[in-house]
Design a protein around this motif. Sequence first.
Motif, short mmCIF file in Angstrom:
data_model
loop_
_atom_site.label_atom_id
_atom_site.label_comp_id
_atom_site.label_asym_id
_atom_site.label_seq_id
_atom_site.Cartn_x
_atom_site.Cartn_y
_atom_site.Cartn_z
N LYS A 20 0.59 -1.25 -0.04
CA LYS A 20 0.10 0.09 -0.06
C LYS A 20 0.83 1.48 -0.29
N MET A 21 0.30 2.33 -0.68
CA MET A 21 1.08 3.74 -0.78
C MET A 21 0.22 4.56 0.27
N SER A 22 0.45 5.87 0.14
CA SER A 22 0.07 6.86 0.98
C SER A 22 -1.26 7.18 0.17
N VAL A 23 -2.38 7.76 0.64
CA VAL A 23 -3.43 8.07 0.31
C VAL A 23 -3.24 9.09 -1.02
N GLU A 66 -17.11 10.87 -0.52
CA GLU A 66 -16.94 9.74 0.43
C GLU A 66 -16.36 8.28 -0.11
N ALA A 67 -16.68 8.12 -1.11
CA ALA A 67 -15.88 7.00 -1.90
C ALA A 67 -14.35 7.06 -2.01
N CYS A 68 -13.95 8.24 -2.43
CA CYS A 68 -12.61 8.49 -2.20
C CYS A 68 -11.94 8.07 -0.71
N GLU A 92 -12.17 4.28 -0.19
CA GLU A 92 -11.37 3.51 -1.01
C GLU A 92 -9.93 3.35 -0.31
N HIS A 93 -9.70 4.31 0.33
CA HIS A 93 -8.16 4.19 0.97
C HIS A 93 -8.15 3.50 2.42
#
Length: 127
Positions: free
Chosen positions: A3-6, A101-103, A106-107
């Motif tokens: 995983k990477m940063s948001v 909110e999906a954004c 997702e993270h």
Amino acid sequence: MEKMSVSCEDYLEAIVVLGGSGRHPVRSVDVAESLDVSKASVSKALSILKERGLVDQPPYGDITLTEEGLEYGTWVLDRHRLLFKFMTETLGIDSATADEEACKMEHAMSDESFAKWSAFVNGLERD
């Protein structure tokens, strides 16, 4: 996939949306406009993404995703789209709110939780 940063995930997702595949480069200015950030912010993020081997960009050139970058960016975008679709079509949330909110979601969701949620949602669609 590590995983990477948001922020980095958002940049990859934006490049995918803009069409930044290996054959279709995108301009830094288009990424900046898409994310409503400065060109300097794009430059900084691209440095990180280049170090990770996710994008290619010659000096002052356009951006292309590596195969790994395209895979990761598409993975983030697919999560966003599924969450957005569920929120708008199943829950009746307005598009602007659902997109924002999906954004965030997702993270925030772990891969395991997302996989279970996705299987649940796919089961609902078959009923």
